[in-house]
Write a protein that holds these residues in place. Structure first.
Motif, PDB file in Angstrom:
ATOM      1  N   ASN A 271      32.324  41.309  43.252  1.00  0.00           N
ATOM      2  CA  ASN A 271      31.589  40.640  42.170  1.00  0.00           C
ATOM      3  C   ASN A 271      32.497  40.212  41.025  1.00  0.00           C
ATOM      4  O   ASN A 271      32.023  39.824  39.967  1.00  0.00           O
ATOM      5  N   SER A 272      33.794  40.296  41.232  1.00  0.00           N
ATOM      6  CA  SER A 272      34.740  39.971  40.172  1.00  0.00           C
ATOM      7  C   SER A 272      34.654  38.507  39.741  1.00  0.00           C
ATOM      8  O   SER A 272      34.307  37.631  40.530  1.00  0.00           O
ATOM      9  N   LEU A 273      34.989  38.254  38.473  1.00  0.00           N
ATOM     10  CA  LEU A 273      35.098  36.885  37.965  1.00  0.00           C
ATOM     11  C   LEU A 273      36.262  36.144  38.605  1.00  0.00           C
ATOM     12  O   LEU A 273      36.317  34.915  38.571  1.00  0.00           O
ATOM     13  N   PHE A 274      37.203  36.896  39.194  1.00  0.00           N
ATOM     14  CA  PHE A 274      38.450  36.330  39.648  1.00  0.00           C
ATOM     15  C   PHE A 274      38.486  36.273  41.181  1.00  0.00           C
ATOM     16  O   PHE A 274      38.363  37.291  41.846  1.00  0.00           O
ATOM     17  N   GLN A 275      38.665  35.078  41.713  1.00  0.00           N
ATOM     18  CA  GLN A 275      38.612  34.875  43.154  1.00  0.00           C
ATOM     19  C   GLN A 275      39.642  35.704  43.897  1.00  0.00           C
ATOM     20  O   GLN A 275      39.389  36.206  44.980  1.00  0.00           O
ATOM     21  N   SER A 276      40.833  35.856  43.313  1.00  0.00           N
ATOM     22  CA  SER A 276      41.906  36.585  43.999  1.00  0.00           C
ATOM     23  C   SER A 276      41.589  38.071  44.139  1.00  0.00           C
ATOM     24  O   SER A 276      42.159  38.750  44.995  1.00  0.00           O
TER      25      SER A 276
END
Length: 279
Positions: A271-276
């Motif tokens: 669910n992170s804001l960051f794709q990586s």
């Protein structure tokens, strides 16, 4: 006036009265309410009354620690009752983050660190020193930038093995290991503070005095692994736009496990804001 500028000004005015907050900020401030702490670096907008974790107004007291009496961020400061946070004040220490000599052990209920850990050459040594001045059952709240949305985005995320090796080698702030990487891969297009490459190189080579360099490059997994190595219990991990990784940990003598945070399938990654983070 363009419609875009009208909207931007309207949102700025709106946010003066209704600031954006971290989704679970109340969980954090409830744990720190009426407690005594110290901030490494700072003061930080993130913790102010308009910040995304508004801690300053609900705590009992707060001291500050900066590495020099003349920093790029705070200008000229002096040791004494000079640490200003919102409309309050605490004691300003002039000490390096990895050596808080002169501050008694187990003095504080909590420690704040907002965008300071990435500037420290030996982060494990720093956290171990922060633990020393923290009471048992006390909290450490750390915010670091995620590489994906910062001028570090062209650099490779540091490995936990590298940070552990730096600790074993007792690396100090005169370390130049990352200079070449920073100079070659710094993304100038999203760093308005840089006038030209020549000035940037000069500043980098003078890092021991100015501490502007990001020695280590973080994603969420690395910060979790670092806190696990330092034997702290993770209470909460979250993200805040555009580039903040927020982690709350606790010093404890009780048995605990951080396995749920280390699990690659954990929601803090999916669910992170960051794709990586999701890879």
């Amino acid at each position: 006036m363009s419609m875009r500028l009208i909207i931007k000004n309207a949102e700025k005015l709106f946010r003066n009265f209704f600031p954006k907050r971290l989704k679970k900020y109340r969980n954090i401030i409830n744990l720190l309410k009426n407690k005594k702490g110290i901030e490494i670096g700072g003061p930080s907008f993130a913790f102010s009354k308009r910040g995304f974790i508004p801690i300053y107004q609900i705590i009992n007291s707060l001291d500050g620690c900066n590495f020099s009496n003349d920093t790029i961020w705070e200008g000229k400061i002096s040791e004494g009752l000079n640490f200003k946070f919102d409309d309050r004040e605490g004691w300003q220490y002039i000490k390096d983050a990895v050596c808080l000599e002169g501050i008694e052990s187990e003095k504080y209920d909590f420690i704040l660190s907002c965008h300071s850990l990435e500037h420290i050459a030996n982060p494990i040594k720093a956290i171990e020193e922060w633990k020393r001045v923290l009471k048992t059952s006390g909290y450490i709240l750390i915010i670091v930038p995620h590489k994906e949305k910062t001028f570090d985005r062209k650099r490779t995320v540091t490995t936990i093995e590298h940070i552990i090796e730096d600790y074993k080698k007792e690396i100090t702030e005169d370390d130049q290991t990352h200079f070449q990487d920073v100079i070659l891969n710094h993304d100038f297009s999203i760093d308005p503070g840089i006038l030209n490459q020549a000035e940037f190189i000069k500043r980098t080579k003078n890092n021991q005095l100015n501490r502007c360099l990001h020695h280590h490059v973080f994603n969420t997994k690395l910060l979790v692994e670092l806190i696990q190595f330092c034997k702290l219990k993770i209470i909460e991990v979250d993200h805040f736009s555009p580039f903040h990784i927020v982690l709350l940990a606790q010093k404890t003598n009780m048995h605990f496990s951080n396995e749920n945070w280390l699990d690659a399938n954990s929601s803090i990654y999916s669910n992170s804001l960051f794709q990586s983070d999701k890879k």
